[in-house]
Design a protein around this motif. Sequence first.
Motif, PDB file in Angstrom:
ATOM      1  N   ARG A   1       0.695  -1.259   0.146  1.00  0.00           N
ATOM      2  CA  ARG A   1      -0.107  -0.133   0.047  1.00  0.00           C
ATOM      3  C   ARG A   1       0.958   1.258   0.060  1.00  0.00           C
ATOM      4  NH1 ARG A   1      -4.537   1.550  -2.041  1.00  0.00           N
ATOM      5  NH2 ARG A   1      -5.194   3.484  -1.169  1.00  0.00           N
ATOM      6  N   THR A   2       2.097   0.962   0.553  1.00  0.00           N
ATOM      7  CA  THR A   2       2.786   2.455   0.714  1.00  0.00           C
ATOM      8  C   THR A   2       3.568   2.694  -0.579  1.00  0.00           C
ATOM      9  OG1 THR A   2       3.459   1.872   3.110  1.00  0.00           O
ATOM     10  CG2 THR A   2       5.167   3.359   1.744  1.00  0.00           C
TER      11      THR A   2
ATOM     12  N   THR B   1       0.582   4.174  -2.628  1.00  0.00           N
ATOM     13  CA  THR B   1       0.347   5.618  -2.490  1.00  0.00           C
ATOM     14  C   THR B   1       1.529   6.539  -2.915  1.00  0.00           C
ATOM     15  OG1 THR B   1      -0.923   4.896  -0.446  1.00  0.00           O
ATOM     16  CG2 THR B   1       0.030   7.189  -0.442  1.00  0.00           C
TER      17      THR B   1
ATOM     18  N   GLN C   1       1.219   6.847  -6.846  1.00  0.00           N
ATOM     19  CA  GLN C   1       0.345   7.424  -7.300  1.00  0.00           C
ATOM     20  C   GLN C   1       0.474   8.953  -7.096  1.00  0.00           C
ATOM     21  OE1 GLN C   1      -2.952   5.254  -4.937  1.00  0.00           O
ATOM     22  NE2 GLN C   1      -4.111   6.003  -7.015  1.00  0.00           N
ATOM     23  N   LYS C   2       1.248   9.358  -5.808  1.00  0.00           N
ATOM     24  CA  LYS C   2       1.423  10.869  -5.605  1.00  0.00           C
ATOM     25  C   LYS C   2       2.514  11.281  -6.605  1.00  0.00           C
ATOM     26  CE  LYS C   2       0.283  10.969  -0.769  1.00  0.00           C
ATOM     27  NZ  LYS C   2       1.040  11.206   0.661  1.00  0.00           N
TER      28      LYS C   2
ATOM     29  N   ASP D   1      -6.859   6.130  -8.378  1.00  0.00           N
ATOM     30  CA  ASP D   1      -7.508   4.796  -8.246  1.00  0.00           C
ATOM     31  C   ASP D   1      -8.388   4.258  -9.238  1.00  0.00           C
ATOM     32  OD1 ASP D   1      -6.371   4.279  -5.569  1.00  0.00           O
ATOM     33  OD2 ASP D   1      -8.010   5.505  -4.599  1.00  0.00           O
TER      34      ASP D   1
END
Length: 114
Positions: A2-3, A6, A9-10, A16
Amino acid sequence: MRTARTTCQKETGTSDEEIATFNQPETVPSQSKSASRELQCYMHCMFRAFNVSKADGNVDLVEAYHTIPKQFNSIALRVFAKCHFRVEGDDPCERAYSHHRCWKETEPANYILL
């Protein structure tokens, strides 16, 4: 995991929704231009996050094989054999997308973009 998602994505601006759309079971169009630049670069970022990308942006097959959970080893070998020499693209983002596109086309039942 998940890290990494994230962070990537940033870094790339991928949503999503874009990831979910790519995960749909429909066949992926064959041209690398069919995915947004953000999604292509997200795929490359994920390769980097899991240390399976070489400096030139190509996938390091040995590292990728060892990163994939053992229960998927036979699938990974089939995918690597088919896709490794079919990768196209002018830069690491396009090549990452090409890898993912081929993997999804080769093993659609066992594909998911994290």
